[in-house]
Design a protein around this motif. Structure first.
Motif: not given
Length: 246
Positions: A7-10, A81-84, A158-167
């Motif tokens: 999305t950022l590249r777009g 918002q997506h980043f958050e 960041l560790p992969r597990k930290a990138l889990q969607h917060v929801s």
């Protein structure tokens, strides 16, 4: 994360097209300021550009380039918002994200913004008056893009597990709570008694039609497990429960 990067590249590609029309953009703002009799104050917010386009824009060329700017700002806001939602964040990433959210808000004062090297958008402005009036608005998008790229660079470390969607956490908890059956398993071998196994599944047949809830004769089959002799295993359907007994 890959979706966010794409999305950022777009957005960056759209900004490159917009950057090629910077002179047209400045001319459009100049026309709107004249129509609004607002030649003193600088362009200080996204909301001011929005107001110019809606109330003081008289030709399609000006409207098109102003709309292009507003669309890019809107997409940057959505990307914040997506980043958050991607991960809970660290002090560094949270600080970067807060800066981005502040910059792309409709009422934020951007008149003092100045994009620095390697960006040359301010240098392309034609005179001191233009720099004083339009330096902030032309600096907004490149500054936000740089902050977002920095956010992604820190997040990828960041560790992969930290990138889990917060929801995802509450969703998984809800799924666990909604399991239809309760499985209990007891294995014992006390005072020389023959080892047995009892498994009970409650609620598994709660959805069966009343006419189908019958108690058939017990069925059995032979089996063996660790530490036990080969023997028979029977089961009954009692009160909506399937009961196994060895």
């Amino acid at each position: 994360m890959n979706e966010a990067k794409e999305t950022l590249r777009g957005i960056e590609q759209k900004y490159k097209l917009f950057q090629q029309q910077q002179f047209t953009f400045i001319a459009a703002l100049e026309h709107c300021r004249e129509n609004a009799h607002d030649k003193i104050r600088p362009i200080s917010s996204i909301g001011q550009v929005q107001s110019y386009m809606e109330h003081y824009c008289n030709n399609s060329t000006d409207r098109r380039v102003l709309l292009m700017f507003l669309d890019i700002c809107s997409e940057l806001n959505k990307l914040c918002q997506h980043f958050e939602a991607l991960h809970a964040g660290t002090p560094v990433t949270n600080n970067l994200l807060e800066k981005c959210k502040t910059l792309v808000s409709q009422s934020n004062d951007l008149s003092t913004l100045r994009a620095k090297y390697p960006h040359d958008v301010v240098n392309h402005l034609s005179c001191d008056e233009a720099r004083n009036h339009y330096g902030g608005v032309v600096s907004l998008i490149p500054i936000v893009l740089d902050l977002m790229k920095e956010w992604i660079a820190h997040s990828e470390k960041l560790p992969r597990k930290a990138l889990q969607h917060v929801s995802e956490l509450p969703e998984s908890q809800a799924a666990s709570a909604a399991q239809p059956a309760l499985l209990q398993q007891e294995v014992g071998n006390e005072n020389g008694r023959k080892e047995g196994r009892h498994v009970e599944l409650r609620g598994a047949f709660s959805s069966l039609d009343q006419s189908k809830r019958v108690n058939p004769p017990p069925l059995s089959f032979t089996g063996e497990g660790p530490g036990r002799k080969r023997g028979a295993l029977s089961f009954w359907l009692l009160d909506n429960s399937l009961v196994f007994a060895a």
